[in-house]
Motif scaffolding. Sequence first.
Motif, PDB file in Angstrom:
ATOM      1  N   ARG A  41       0.847  -1.203   0.000  1.00  0.00           N
ATOM      2  CA  ARG A  41       0.000   0.000   0.000  1.00  0.00           C
ATOM      3  C   ARG A  41       0.881   1.252   0.000  1.00  0.00           C
ATOM      4  O   ARG A  41       0.628   2.205  -0.732  1.00  0.00           O
ATOM      5  CB  ARG A  41      -0.906  -0.007   1.236  1.00  0.00           C
ATOM      6  N   LEU A  42       1.921   1.241   0.836  1.00  0.00           N
ATOM      7  CA  LEU A  42       2.816   2.395   0.905  1.00  0.00           C
ATOM      8  C   LEU A  42       3.548   2.613  -0.415  1.00  0.00           C
ATOM      9  O   LEU A  42       3.658   3.735  -0.902  1.00  0.00           O
ATOM     10  CB  LEU A  42       3.832   2.195   2.037  1.00  0.00           C
ATOM     11  N   ASN A  44       2.668   1.708  -3.430  1.00  0.00           N
ATOM     12  CA  ASN A  44       1.768   2.180  -4.481  1.00  0.00           C
ATOM     13  C   ASN A  44       1.247   3.586  -4.222  1.00  0.00           C
ATOM     14  O   ASN A  44       0.614   4.189  -5.086  1.00  0.00           O
ATOM     15  CB  ASN A  44       0.597   1.203  -4.653  1.00  0.00           C
ATOM     16  N   SER A  45       1.509   4.102  -3.007  1.00  0.00           N
ATOM     17  CA  SER A  45       1.135   5.481  -2.690  1.00  0.00           C
ATOM     18  C   SER A  45       2.280   6.455  -2.930  1.00  0.00           C
ATOM     19  O   SER A  45       2.167   7.634  -2.614  1.00  0.00           O
ATOM     20  CB  SER A  45       0.695   5.579  -1.220  1.00  0.00           C
ATOM     21  N   GLY A  46       3.380   5.936  -3.438  1.00  0.00           N
ATOM     22  CA  GLY A  46       4.498   6.813  -3.777  1.00  0.00           C
ATOM     23  C   GLY A  46       5.694   6.737  -2.859  1.00  0.00           C
ATOM     24  O   GLY A  46       6.703   7.408  -3.092  1.00  0.00           O
TER      25      GLY A  46
END
Length: 199
Positions: A41-42, A44-46
């Motif tokens: 998740r982190l 893919n959040s940049g």
Amino acid sequence: MWWLEKLGSFDLNVDTFANRRYPPSIVHTGVNGGYDLDPRRLGNSGVELAGRVIGASGDTLGFADNLEGLIAAADQSYEDFIQAADKLADTLEIGSALGQAHELAPRPPLGVDGFCTLNLRDENIRTIIWANGFGYSFDWVKLPILDADGAPVQRQGVTACPGIYFLGLHWMHTFGSGILPFVGRDAAYLADHIDRLEH
């Protein structure tokens, strides 16, 4: 936390792991209704993901080349948890309310461009928040109850030195040993142990 308790996770005994080396903890937050802090998740959040920091020289940090293995282990832990929760839901009254278990959706792809060094000056990084947890510091204890790494040598809080006990340590006896709602079980054990010694 509810699922972890129902799955018996807080009852896992540290003695069931080879060399008493317990697995990494699940990291989660209550923000926005709660979710787990998944590296995927982190990423893919940049967030730029990297392996463990293993050294520093001048303006350059060195990282272990173990990012893909860490992500694979995190993915496996996630899948094991979901499958165990689905299986448990079938045995609970809430199972009918949850509906039939579905196959896990494929995890979103994550481009892993792991790097082994990072020059802070070149990347214009001027602030580092070092959030890698904490370790024990029992150097003030001048008794023969610490191992070579400085960690207490104990079984369910009892040490080899009469009258010296530990309570509330992470994974002292179970996963719940260092968590406020469950530490009372170890406290009760120690109280009973001390009471038996006095009689």
